[in-house]
Scaffold this motif. Structure first.
Motif, mmCIF file in Angstrom:
data_model
loop_
_atom_site.group_PDB
_atom_site.id
_atom_site.type_symbol
_atom_site.label_atom_id
_atom_site.label_comp_id
_atom_site.label_asym_id
_atom_site.label_seq_id
_atom_site.Cartn_x
_atom_site.Cartn_y
_atom_site.Cartn_z
ATOM 1 N N THR A 197 -10.241 -1.097 -2.821
ATOM 2 C CA THR A 197 -9.066 -1.343 -3.673
ATOM 3 C C THR A 197 -8.612 -0.017 -4.257
ATOM 4 O OG1 THR A 197 -9.933 -3.501 -4.325
ATOM 5 C CG2 THR A 197 -8.204 -2.593 -5.696
ATOM 6 N N GLU A 198 -7.321 0.233 -4.190
ATOM 7 C CA GLU A 198 -6.759 1.438 -4.808
ATOM 8 C C GLU A 198 -6.630 1.195 -6.309
ATOM 9 O OE1 GLU A 198 -5.790 4.672 -5.848
ATOM 10 O OE2 GLU A 198 -5.763 4.631 -3.643
ATOM 11 N N LEU A 199 -7.406 1.920 -7.089
ATOM 12 C CA LEU A 199 -7.364 1.722 -8.545
ATOM 13 C C LEU A 199 -6.554 2.810 -9.254
ATOM 14 C CD1 LEU A 199 -11.047 0.572 -9.201
ATOM 15 C CD2 LEU A 199 -8.993 -0.836 -9.145
ATOM 16 N N GLY A 200 -5.948 3.698 -8.472
ATOM 17 C CA GLY A 200 -5.079 4.725 -9.049
ATOM 18 C C GLY A 200 -3.782 4.067 -9.492
ATOM 19 N N GLY A 201 -2.686 4.442 -8.884
ATOM 20 C CA GLY A 201 -1.475 3.716 -9.232
ATOM 21 C C GLY A 201 -0.258 4.567 -9.416
ATOM 22 N N ALA A 202 -0.343 5.820 -9.081
ATOM 23 C CA ALA A 202 0.843 6.661 -9.183
ATOM 24 C C ALA A 202 0.764 7.710 -8.088
ATOM 25 C CB ALA A 202 0.905 7.331 -10.546
ATOM 26 N N SER A 203 1.901 8.297 -7.784
ATOM 27 C CA SER A 203 1.932 9.299 -6.735
ATOM 28 C C SER A 203 1.229 10.571 -7.194
ATOM 29 C CB SER A 203 3.384 9.635 -6.388
ATOM 30 O OG SER A 203 3.954 10.311 -7.489
ATOM 31 N N ALA A 215 1.076 12.407 -10.872
ATOM 32 C CA ALA A 215 -0.216 12.773 -11.465
ATOM 33 C C ALA A 215 -0.238 14.250 -11.826
ATOM 34 C CB ALA A 215 -1.338 12.458 -10.484
#
Lengths: 230, 179
Positions: A201-207, A211
């Motif tokens: 699962t990608e838990l980041g969320g911004a480009s 960042a």
């Protein structure tokens, strides 16, 4: 040795039957794989010692049982001739040999084979004068839970413990990684199927650009940051 | 005859991301709901302390290490998360009543590094050693409860919503950015 107030630990699951620590067989197995000092020309040796003193290889209930736990240690002795010292000795010997050959009227070259033999002889001689580097790493066994705690995170030490413990008790050790521990926790439940089918699962969320921008306008007291190439 | 230990093909089961996801969830959880409770009612609290180590997904990716100055509240930590890096290691403070234990949790193999236990009570060295062994076992039980709580949501139907909450938390300004 057995340091408890400050330690680093990896957990392993013991797979297979173990003798009770209260039975003589337990201490006998440890004794069979006890530490034996380095022979004069040996470079490395390892084996079990007691958790309290790395010179003691006599095991019994009193020395290994600590409440519900069992404690002992892996001792590894290793000696290595410092490469610069070996090179210096080799150069002196080559110089002496060349000079001796020259005095006899025929300046000689030392062949690759001769050089290799000289290196081996010097190494053997220097090993006798080189004190070993001594390590001891605590090992704690919880027989009730079948968990082994190894007080080291060194890959070589962990592999050595896995091999020696396996040989000593004829069992296997499996590292309790998140995946292995998760399998144990959800065993026999509906979640097992979900674990087998798990996807990242990608838990980041911004480009990355956002960042980077957010990082650039860092405010206040910034922590020490270190970029490390892996 | 000595039986050789059979080699384990991949102790991480090909799911290297599970540990980093767990640690990232634990970081988020320590910020929004730091309490955990065992079945017997004993409770403890988690705080992500002064060391965070992020790792990119690709093998060649760089690691970012944040130390000192409350990195878990920093904009740098959030930026690393937003850029897709995963949390590979973190210094954890585990508090129970008036007792505090610190350790660095290395996510990929669940290794506990630099575990510092408080000075034990006891009249004899054997008593003090027993107290430390009990405390060490307690830390491992606490860690297992954290992992079990994570798995409960990770492998259940609520994971998508939980992951979105974590992403929203990551996008929100950190304490440093709000200051």
């Amino acid at each position: 040795m057995l340091r408890l107030r400050s330690q680093s630990v990896r957990r392993f699951r013991v797979l297979g039957p173990l003798p009770s620590p209260y039975e003589p067989a337990f201490a006998e197995r440890l004794h069979e794989r006890r530490f034996r000092p380095l022979a004069p020309h040996e470079e490395r040796t390892y084996g079990w010692v007691t958790a309290d003193n790395l010179l003691v290889t006599r095991f019994d209930v009193d020395t290994v049982v600590r409440g519900e736990m069992v404690a002992f240690a892996l001792r590894i002795d290793q000696r290595r001739v410092p490469p610069r010292l070996l090179k210096a000795h080799l150069e002196l010997e080559l110089e002496a040999r060349t000079k001796a050959a020259g005095d006899g009227g025929r300046p000689g070259r030392v062949s690759r084979e001769e050089r290799k033999t000289m290196r081996e002889e010097i190494t053997r001689r220097l090993l006798l004068e080189t004190p070993p580097h001594v390590q001891a790493h605590g090992v704690l066994l919880d027989p009730r839970r079948r968990v082994l705690y190894v007080q080291s995170l060194s890959r070589r030490v962990l592999e050595q413990v896995q091999l020696l413990f396996g040989d000593t008790f004829e069992v296997a050790l499996e590292a309790l990684t998140p995946w292995r521990r998760a399998q144990e926790i959800v065993a026999g439940t509906d979640a097992m199927a979900a674990l087998e089918d798990i996807r990242r699962t990608e838990l980041g969320g911004a480009s990355e650009a956002l960042a980077a921008a957010l990082g650039a306008r860092s405010l206040g007291r910034a922590p020490a940051t270190e970029e490390v190439s892996s | 005859m000595i039986a050789r230990t059979p080699p384990v093909a991949d102790p991480r089961g090909g799911v290297d991301f599970l540990g980093p996801e767990f640690l990232t969830w634990l970081w988020w959880r320590s910020d929004v709901a730091p309490g955990f409770e065992h079945a017997d009612g004993s409770a403890f609290f988690i705080h992500v302390d002064d060391h965070l180590e992020f790792k990119g997904e690709r093998a060649a990716a760089r690691r970012t290490v944040l130390r000192a100055g409350v990195p878990s509240a920093s904009s740098e930590a959030r930026a690393a998360l937003r850029s897709g890096k995963t949390l590979a290691a973190a210094r954890i403070l585990l508090a129970r009543d008036d007792e505090e234990v610190r350790f660095t949790l290395k996510a990929e193999d669940l290794d506990v590094a630099s575990l510092k236990l408080p000075a034990p009570e006891g009249d004899t060295p054997a008593d003090r050693e027993r107290a430390l062994l009990d405390l060490m076992g307690q830390v491992m039980d606490d860690l297992d409860l954290c992992l079990a709580s994570f798995l409960d949501v990770r492998l259940g139907s609520g994971w998508d919503a939980e992951a979105e909450r974590i992403r929203a938390w990551g996008r929100a300004p950190s304490q440093d950015e709000r200051a």
